[in-house]
Scaffold this motif. Structure first.
Motif: not given
Lengths: 225, 461
Positions: A167-168, A176-184, A186-192
């Motif tokens: 996604e990145i 947008a990533i949060a929306g597409r993967l159905h996660v919060s 904050a979780a996306v930020g941590k993954h990144i």
């Protein structure tokens, strides 16, 4: 979408008449001003010189040689007209074509998409606007191919992290990533954060710089082989 | 074509068509003006050079292979009571070493002798005998020596050398003596006087008066000697031509060249046909499908999102997209565009990336090769990787492409279970066929338990 904004002046190059007319109709429907719709690379260069558009949408394979005329024209146009946004459409995913475009002018304001992406009309128009805003759009298929290689640092990523990395690379924001993967978000930020650390990439909140870092990482892997 | 040539040869043997200029000594002998043309002089030169061949190459050969003849001398000496009879062991040992020496030194003498005989042959036969020797496939002294020692042309030259030295040289010398005799008879009236009598063979000539009656004899002998020289050198010419000529290899080679060329034309035709089909699909069907799915996308915009119509259109659009994807894969299999545009260096890594089994690309040369070579190499890699994915059970594969001399070498290695057999219809036969058309070859190593290596070599200049 942004109906109040002045229409984006666009030059369109595509040798298939059917598709050219269809694309022109689509763009005008979404508030783009199609200044010229041409059928070969020479006419494209002339039309850009005449109309000074902000956006060029071009087919890669065009007459007379039917090889990569559109691509070479696009790279040349970006050199001559700094700030010109270019989206190249291709029948095939070829990493080497994508690489040529990304290497031009730092990869800002450039897109490389499979032709059939025009079918998802709204998404396609969204991608055009992202490129107009200086972003980089690379076809998900290219990213998927780059990610498929099982090289060492990539294999350290979890399944979810690989998804986020894809996604990145396609240029999506955290939200947008949060929306597409159905996660919060904050979780996306941590993954990144984890991904960038594992791949030794500089942490960055600027979406474009992040995209370029990820793509450069994936592509340098392609060259190292 | 060939029938006509054979006909010409037959006429030549029968003395040549009336009026045509003779091209061989034997044809010339049948002509009425033989004696006043150039042919007697050519026979003379040929005759004079025959002992040269014997002297330069025959004598050294004789010396070098002496053990071959020694038993005969020893036996003869024993028969004359001059020495004890040699033991059977000695005779055998001598004969064996003679044979070995002949095998080693024979070609060394025969090759230059053959060269000399080719020059001499022109004197009695103007038709080009061709070169009976082949050219070595590889450079280097070893390859050259191996070829020369094993090809029949070399041993035919040795046979000619032996016959020339042992048979034709004595005959030539005898004929020379006859010629000298006739010349002396003709000169006798001028040379002989009563004070200085002259011996011509058995006849003693004292004075010019006695010599004059011998003139007709001298003339007859001279004419006979010239014709005999013609016959002898002509016979040598027939023998030399039979032994030195290119035994049909020139014609065979011409035929092979033509076959290779027509095969190459066929391959090129296939390749350009594939590209034409690819272009047609790209410009036609694919273009229409993309336009169709775009129109469907636009139609969806105008429909309420959850209406049955919107769902149908979405379904239709999904079908169109799938058709586009399938068509794209089909076209890629026919002739990928990136191969045309950027060659193997760009196309093969992308092919490797699409393989379900991870493929390590070791090296691909940047240089561009002829279309049919690139097309075949791409097909080979594509088929080999498909085989790896389908049959090998491998966890990883490796692809290496390199140029080795005049060939493009493709290696596809996998760590699968091995035991691949072209007989099992795993696509390997089709691969080998495709490679054979290019004059290339495919090597397969696949022991049970692996690893499997498919190597393909495609000749390219």
């Amino acid at each position: 979408m942004s109906v109040e904004a002045p229409a984006v002046r666009t030059v369109l190059a595509e040798d298939g008449v059917l598709l050219r007319e269809g694309l022109a109709g689509l763009l005008e429907r979404f508030g783009f001003e199609v200044a010229a719709a041409v059928g070969d690379a020479g006419a494209l260069a002339a039309a850009v010189a005449e109309h000074r558009p902000r956006l060029v949408v071009t087919d890669i394979r065009m007459p007379p040689g039917f090889t990569d005329e559109g691509l070479r024209a696009a790279v040349a146009l970006r050199r001559e007209h700094p700030g010109l946004a270019v989206v190249a459409l291709s029948q095939y995913v070829e990493q080497s074509y994508a690489a040529d475009l990304l290497d031009s002018e730092g990869g800002r304001g450039v897109g490389y998409l499979l032709k059939e992406r025009v079918a998802d009309v709204q998404e396609f128009v969204g991608q055009l606007r992202r490129v107009l805003d200086g972003g980089t759009v690379v076809d998900p298929e290219v990213v998927r191919q780059l990610l498929r290689r099982n090289r060492d640092p990539l294999s350290r990523l979890s399944e979810r992290e690989r998804e986020v990395l894809g996604e990145i690379a396609e240029g999506h924001s955290n939200a947008a990533i949060a929306g597409r993967l159905h996660v919060s978000e904050a979780a996306v930020g941590k993954h990144i954060g984890n991904i960038l650390a594992k791949l030794d990439l500089p942490p960055s909140d600027d979406v474009h710089r992040r995209v370029m870092a990820v793509l450069a990482y994936l592509r340098s892997g392609a060259d190292r082989r | 074509m060939r029938t006509a040539a054979a006909g010409a040869d037959r006429r030549g043997a029968a003395g040549g068509p009336p009026g045509a200029r003779p091209r061989t000594m034997l044809q010339a002998l049948g002509a009425r003006r033989f004696l006043i043309g150039a042919w007697p002089w050519r026979a003379l030169v040929h005759l004079a050079t025959t002992p040269l061949s014997a002297l330069f190459f025959g004598v050294p050969l004789f010396v070098l292979t002496l053990p071959l003849y020694l038993p005969a001398f020893l036996v003869a000496e024993a028969a004359d009571g001059l020495a004890a009879a040699p033991s059977a062991g000695t005779v055998l040992a001598l004969l064996a070493s003679g044979v070995v020496l002949t095998a080693v030194f024979g070609p060394l003498m025969a090759l230059p002798a053959g060269r000399l005989e080719r020059f001499r042959l022109w004197l009695v036969d103007e038709r080009d005998p061709g070169t009976g020797h082949r050219s070595p496939a590889e450079p280097g002294l070893w390859a050259w020596a191996r070829l020369r020692y094993t090809e029949s042309a070399t041993w035919a030259e040795l046979a000619l050398l032996v016959l020339t030295a042992a048979l034709f040289t004595p005959l030539s010398l005898g004929l020379a003596a006859l010629g000298m005799l006739s010349v002396m008879l003709l000169a006798a009236p001028l040379l002989a006087s009563e004070e200085v009598p002259m011996s011509v063979g058995p006849v003693r000539v004292e004075g010019a008066a006695e010599a004059v009656p011998l003139l007709p004899v001298g003339v007859l002998m001279l004419v006979a000697a010239v014709y005999a020289a013609g016959v002898l050198t002509g016979a040598h010419g027939v023998l030399a031509r039979a032994l030195l000529r290119d035994r049909g290899t020139a014609e065979l080679r011409a035929d092979l060249t033509e076959v290779t060329r027509s095969r190459a034309r066929l391959v090129d035709a296939f390749e350009s046909e594939r590209r034409r089909i690819e272009r047609d699909l790209h410009d036609g069907a694919q273009q229409r499908l993309v336009a169709l799915s775009m129109q469907l996308g636009l139609a969806r915009l105008d429909l309420p999102a959850d209406s049955p119509a919107a769902r149908s259109v979405a379904e239709a659009q999904e079908q169109a997209k799938r058709a586009i994807a399938e068509l794209r894969e089909l076209i890629r299999g026919i002739h990928p565009q990136v191969l045309t545009d950027r060659g193997l260096a760009a196309a093969l890594p992308e092919l490797a990336d699409r393989s379900p089994v991870p493929v390590e690309v070791a090296a691909v040369p940047e240089e561009r090769f002829p279309d049919h070579i690139e097309g075949t190499a791409y097909f080979v890699v594509s088929e080999a990787l498909a085989n790896v994915a389908k049959h090998s059970g491998a966890a990883r594969a490796e692809l290496s492409v390199r140029r080795e001399g005049g060939a493009l070498v493709v290696d596809v290695t996998d760590d699968g279970r091995g035991g691949a057999d072209p007989a099992n219809g795993t696509g390997l036969t089709g691969l080998a066929d495709r490679v054979a058309v290019m004059d290339g070859r495919m090597l397969l190593s696949s022991p049970p338990g692996g690893p499997t290596v498919v190597r393909v070599e495609l000749p390219c200049q």
